[in-house]
Write a protein that holds these residues in place. Structure first.
Motif, PDB file in Angstrom:
ATOM      1  N   THR A  60       2.744   4.259  -1.583  1.00 30.99           N
ATOM      2  CA  THR A  60       3.138   4.953  -2.852  1.00 30.99           C
ATOM      3  C   THR A  60       4.129   6.163  -2.508  1.00 30.99           C
ATOM      4  O   THR A  60       4.560   6.391  -1.465  1.00 30.99           O
ATOM      5  CB  THR A  60       1.936   6.031  -3.403  1.00 30.99           C
ATOM      6  OG1 THR A  60       0.943   6.167  -2.372  1.00 30.99           O
ATOM      7  CG2 THR A  60       1.547   5.373  -4.575  1.00 30.99           C
ATOM      8  N   ASP A  62       5.164   9.996  -3.635  1.00 30.98           N
ATOM      9  CA  ASP A  62       4.214  11.139  -4.487  1.00 30.98           C
ATOM     10  C   ASP A  62       5.419  11.911  -5.302  1.00 30.98           C
ATOM     11  O   ASP A  62       6.717  11.462  -5.302  1.00 30.98           O
ATOM     12  CB  ASP A  62       3.585  11.781  -3.706  1.00 30.98           C
ATOM     13  CG  ASP A  62       4.351  12.954  -2.342  1.00 30.98           C
ATOM     14  OD1 ASP A  62       5.359  13.085  -2.948  1.00 30.98           O
ATOM     15  OD2 ASP A  62       3.850  13.195  -1.552  1.00 30.98           O
ATOM     16  N   HIS A  68       3.799   7.058   1.117  1.00 32.14           N
ATOM     17  CA  HIS A  68       2.585   7.283   1.631  1.00 32.14           C
ATOM     18  C   HIS A  68       1.995   5.688   1.781  1.00 32.14           C
ATOM     19  O   HIS A  68       1.754   5.073   0.976  1.00 32.14           O
ATOM     20  CB  HIS A  68       1.363   8.014   1.115  1.00 32.14           C
ATOM     21  CG  HIS A  68       1.841   9.252   0.992  1.00 32.14           C
ATOM     22  ND1 HIS A  68       1.488  10.275   1.871  1.00 32.14           N
ATOM     23  CD2 HIS A  68       2.190   9.977  -0.115  1.00 32.14           C
ATOM     24  CE1 HIS A  68       2.126  11.483   1.482  1.00 32.14           C
ATOM     25  NE2 HIS A  68       2.696  11.291   0.160  1.00 32.14           N
ATOM     26  N   VAL A  70      -0.045   2.845   2.508  1.00 32.67           N
ATOM     27  CA  VAL A  70      -1.539   2.271   2.037  1.00 32.67           C
ATOM     28  C   VAL A  70      -2.209   1.480   2.981  1.00 32.67           C
ATOM     29  O   VAL A  70      -3.426   1.504   3.540  1.00 32.67           O
ATOM     30  CB  VAL A  70      -1.604   1.933   0.731  1.00 32.67           C
ATOM     31  CG1 VAL A  70      -3.098   1.630   0.123  1.00 32.67           C
ATOM     32  CG2 VAL A  70      -1.347   2.972  -0.640  1.00 32.67           C
ATOM     33  N   TYR A  93       1.331   0.877  -6.578  1.00 30.15           N
ATOM     34  CA  TYR A  93       1.946   0.812  -5.162  1.00 30.15           C
ATOM     35  C   TYR A  93       3.101  -0.011  -5.077  1.00 30.15           C
ATOM     36  O   TYR A  93       3.270  -0.816  -6.034  1.00 30.15           O
ATOM     37  CB  TYR A  93       0.859   0.372  -4.173  1.00 30.15           C
ATOM     38  CG  TYR A  93      -0.566   1.045  -4.098  1.00 30.15           C
ATOM     39  CD1 TYR A  93      -0.491   2.386  -4.037  1.00 30.15           C
ATOM     40  CD2 TYR A  93      -1.644   0.377  -4.144  1.00 30.15           C
ATOM     41  CE1 TYR A  93      -1.817   3.143  -3.832  1.00 30.15           C
ATOM     42  CE2 TYR A  93      -2.816   1.213  -4.171  1.00 30.15           C
ATOM     43  CZ  TYR A  93      -2.795   2.269  -4.025  1.00 30.15           C
ATOM     44  OH  TYR A  93      -3.838   3.063  -3.921  1.00 30.15           O
TER      45      TYR A  93
ATOM     46  N   VAL B 141      -4.838   7.721  -0.070  1.00 28.76           N
ATOM     47  CA  VAL B 141      -3.641   8.424  -0.356  1.00 28.76           C
ATOM     48  C   VAL B 141      -3.627   9.833  -1.209  1.00 28.76           C
ATOM     49  O   VAL B 141      -3.114  10.770  -0.723  1.00 28.76           O
ATOM     50  CB  VAL B 141      -3.062   7.515  -1.661  1.00 28.76           C
ATOM     51  CG1 VAL B 141      -2.094   8.259  -2.630  1.00 28.76           C
ATOM     52  CG2 VAL B 141      -2.564   6.138  -1.279  1.00 28.76           C
ATOM     53  N   SER B 145      -1.731  13.042   0.427  1.00 32.10           N
ATOM     54  CA  SER B 145      -0.658  13.448  -0.191  1.00 32.10           C
ATOM     55  C   SER B 145      -0.923  14.971  -1.068  1.00 32.10           C
ATOM     56  O   SER B 145       0.015  15.645  -1.409  1.00 32.10           O
ATOM     57  CB  SER B 145      -0.234  12.453  -1.183  1.00 32.10           C
ATOM     58  OG  SER B 145      -1.061  12.232  -2.263  1.00 32.10           O
TER      59      SER B 145
END
Lengths: 194, 194
Positions: A60, A62, A68, A70, A93, B141, B145
């Motif tokens: 992902t 942010d 990030h 996963v 995602y 996540v 984050s």
DNA sequence: GAAAAGACTTGATCTAGATTAAGAGCACAA
DNA sequence: TTGTGCTCTTAATCTAGATCAAGTCTTTTC
């Protein structure tokens, strides 16, 4: 092409050779090149993908623009934005090939058909998912209880090869630390270790 | 006793009334009092438990003696040390009743029998596990984050009731922050929101 | 094969949240 | 009903790791 998948299924459930043969028809083999996206966040995730060769990540981005990671998925792993795939909602995602990859793609209709025609696959996926939960819970606990260095050492123990196949910034992201911190940790570990 | 379980199953798969009836025989109803342990870490986890009433948590204790809450399970949720239950290995987690609870316990042999006799349950569990994975990935996540405050606000959105049923230190532990930090955050949020 | 763009390293500084340390509020047991 | 021990709060201090800022080393790409 299908050997790794069959092997993986056989490691969890017993299937006949007829079933093995039938299985193949549900999958669409596909190749993606390094840096190619299998899924763009926001789209509907069309596939549940079994990795035959290569390395993939899902991640992902942010609000602050930070990525990030996963999941990493190498040979023998499944990857998807499962929420999006199952509910046909916008993907949270992105999925990207880290290396050139070969996958076997399962669409939702194909998966449903397969589960109806080969009930043993229902069991296979249940077992697969269960193991995945165990792993994810352990990851949460590790994230909450270990220092950055300990998290890195743990990853080295569990997936030693992965660390050298994925760029360090992505490994750092997977661990929930910055690339700078990972770089410093690697230096320390190398000094200690020799 | 079984209504909530049946309802939960019906929300994921279609079952007949005959199946509904048959289902019941695999489960052992049981009550535990507040603070009672359903499982001690190190033991083999004997049950996969469906919570009919009350609140349960699973947690680990790390080297430094700090607890880490892995999961809360209120009415309509399943709880277990799945790794231990499936592989019959020593449990990594403790499972404790936070309130007086009523559960329906499934032993491993009973679950296996059920899955063989009622294949629809194989599908039910697959779907259950899939959803659980989606949730766990989102938790990872979020842990990576969000700030402590954002994590708390997110939990308030997702499980607003839980926050008031579990002791604050356990909520903090679930979020991966200290009780002191949670206390400060709650004060700030209350002031802002007034 | 030169140069532009990334990826990694190293150092200086900053900060969110941990730790440490008291007190205050409660709950349940005797 | 009164302690005795939890749980929560509040404040002061500390620190692991983030951020900011250059450099250097490696890939791509043309």
């Amino acid at each position: 092409m299908y050997e790794l998948l069959i092997e993986n299924i056989r490691s969890k459930v017993a299937i006949s050779e007829a079933e093995e043969e039938q299985l193949k028809k549900y999958f669409i083999p596909k190749k993606y090149r390094k840096r190619q996206y299998l899924l763009n966040g926001g789209d509907i995730c069309k596939y549940f993908s079994f990795v035959v060769d290569g390395l993939i990540r899902s991640f992902t981005v942010d609000d602050k623009g930070h990525e990030h990671v996963v999941q990493f998925a190498a040979e023998g792993w499944w990857v998807s934005d499962m929420g999006s795939f199952l509910e046909e909602t916008e993907a949270m995602y992105h999925i990207e090939a880290i290396e050139d990859v070969e996958v076997l793609n399962l669409t939702k209709p194909a998966m449903e058909e397969m589960l109806n025609e080969l009930p043993v696959m229902e069991r296979y996926f249940r077992i697969l998912m269960q193991k995945n939960i165990v792993t994810l819970q352990q990851r949460v606990v590790a994230d909450h209880s270990l220092t950055a260095e300990e998290k890195y050492l743990r990853l080295m123990e569990i997936y030693p090869k992965l660390i050298h196949r994925a760029p360090q910034q992505q490994v750092a992201s997977y661990l929930g630390i910055t690339p700078e911190t990972l770089s410093r940790i690697r230096k320390q570990v190398a000094e200690k270790g020799d």
